[in-house]
Design an enzyme around this catalytic site. Sequence first.
Site, PDB file in Angstrom:
ATOM      1  N   ASP A   1      -1.707   6.867   6.177  1.00  0.00           N
ATOM      2  CA  ASP A   1      -2.742   5.929   5.758  1.00  0.00           C
ATOM      3  C   ASP A   1      -3.055   5.070   6.975  1.00  0.00           C
ATOM      4  O   ASP A   1      -2.235   4.264   7.406  1.00  0.00           O
ATOM      5  CB  ASP A   1      -2.198   5.079   4.598  1.00  0.00           C
ATOM      6  CG  ASP A   1      -3.149   3.949   4.181  1.00  0.00           C
ATOM      7  OD1 ASP A   1      -4.197   3.773   4.830  1.00  0.00           O
ATOM      8  OD2 ASP A   1      -2.815   3.246   3.202  1.00  0.00           O
ATOM      9  N   LYS A  28     -12.862  -2.117   7.468  1.00  0.00           N
ATOM     10  CA  LYS A  28     -12.008  -2.699   8.516  1.00  0.00           C
ATOM     11  C   LYS A  28     -12.564  -2.246   9.866  1.00  0.00           C
ATOM     12  O   LYS A  28     -13.513  -2.833  10.342  1.00  0.00           O
ATOM     13  CB  LYS A  28     -10.561  -2.304   8.267  1.00  0.00           C
ATOM     14  CG  LYS A  28     -10.054  -2.989   6.982  1.00  0.00           C
ATOM     15  CD  LYS A  28      -8.782  -2.407   6.478  1.00  0.00           C
ATOM     16  CE  LYS A  28      -8.333  -3.081   5.213  1.00  0.00           C
ATOM     17  NZ  LYS A  28      -9.035  -2.662   3.988  1.00  0.00           N
ATOM     18  N   TRP A  83       0.835  -1.212   0.000  1.00  0.00           N
ATOM     19  CA  TRP A  83       0.000   0.000   0.000  1.00  0.00           C
ATOM     20  C   TRP A  83       0.864   1.254   0.000  1.00  0.00           C
ATOM     21  O   TRP A  83       0.554   2.234  -0.683  1.00  0.00           O
ATOM     22  CB  TRP A  83      -0.980   0.005   1.178  1.00  0.00           C
ATOM     23  CG  TRP A  83      -1.888  -1.183   1.152  1.00  0.00           C
ATOM     24  CD1 TRP A  83      -1.969  -2.179   2.075  1.00  0.00           C
ATOM     25  CD2 TRP A  83      -2.830  -1.539   0.113  1.00  0.00           C
ATOM     26  NE1 TRP A  83      -2.900  -3.112   1.695  1.00  0.00           N
ATOM     27  CE2 TRP A  83      -3.437  -2.754   0.495  1.00  0.00           C
ATOM     28  CE3 TRP A  83      -3.214  -0.946  -1.097  1.00  0.00           C
ATOM     29  CZ2 TRP A  83      -4.407  -3.385  -0.279  1.00  0.00           C
ATOM     30  CZ3 TRP A  83      -4.183  -1.574  -1.869  1.00  0.00           C
ATOM     31  CH2 TRP A  83      -4.766  -2.773  -1.463  1.00  0.00           C
TER      32      TRP A  83
END
Length: 340
Positions: free
Chosen positions: A153, A177, A86
């Site tokens: 992030d 999540k 990511w």
Amino acid sequence: PREVIEKTAQAVLDFNGSGLSIMEISHRAKDFQPVVDEAVALFKELLNIPEGYSVLFLGGGASLEFCMIPFNFLEKKAAYLNTGVWAKKAMKEAKAFGEVVEVASSAEATYTYIPKDYTVPADADYFHVTTNNTIYGTELHEDLDSPVPMIADMSSDIFSRPIDVSKYICIYGGAQKNLAVTFVIVKNDAVGKVSRYIPTMLNYQTHIDGGSMFNTPPVLPIYAALQTLRWIKANGGVAEMQKRAKEKADMLYAEIDRNKMFRGTVTDKADRSYMNICFVMNDEYKDLEADFLKFATEKGMVGIKGHRSVGGFRASCYNAMPKESVQALIDCMQEFEKLH
Ligand code: PLP
């Protein structure tokens, strides 16, 4: 949490007794603005967000933020810590807008630790970190210090610990999540400083001005997120979430370390994630990997197969995961050990 899902399901059938589904009302309907307002207020309260920040609910996922971040904040140079897939994707987007300095990387070790010794250039516009590396199971458990404003992030660990928001000009994350909606926490006066033209929908100012209502926002995910935020508050807030996450993680890591058949993949124990607990079969039991997956699946374990890029197993223990479910996985591991 189950109660969040049930309340959201109820609103899909009938929102606030209106006879209409939350999925068919206008986002401008009078009953919806209070949903957004309360969600924003709870974000600010639970994360102790200082004055001068906005909370946005957007579409496009964290992946769109990989592009919006440099579009809005990168004038000349940005620093990135490469801790996984990511982070790399975020860096790739940034390279289209200016110089990107990779301050450190753990790619050579398949991202099994978080690099510690590096220097962030003092003339960077920002320093970007991924606080929890969902795929590799590494996590920054505390906010770092940086000579320049940070951007994070927090897709897979938001609301799992207290954060010092003042260290960041932007914190963002995707959905599914700890929260059902893509969110951005942005420092208002950090926006509008780059010299390029920013397309309307990609400009944070648009969404700050519009209060996430410039166009139709993700109405149902915002509603679900509000229920989650209420649940977090009722359950003691982020400090309690952190305590529970640590308890669950400690239980499972203890079993991974004890059980002769398994080992954790993260090499520096301080980097072990509380959210995504990654482990593999020890070398002498490698052949039994598929057998353990089948065994655990038959016992009701869902989604413990590791990400396709790393293999092995990954137990995602997000806020909603009860301790009993972690114990159930531990029981599976112990039974499997006895069988062999
Ligand atoms: N960043 C992290 C840390 C993630 O775990 C994910 C998805 O799992 C993403 C970014 C991508 O999020 P999205 O699917 O919302 O684009």
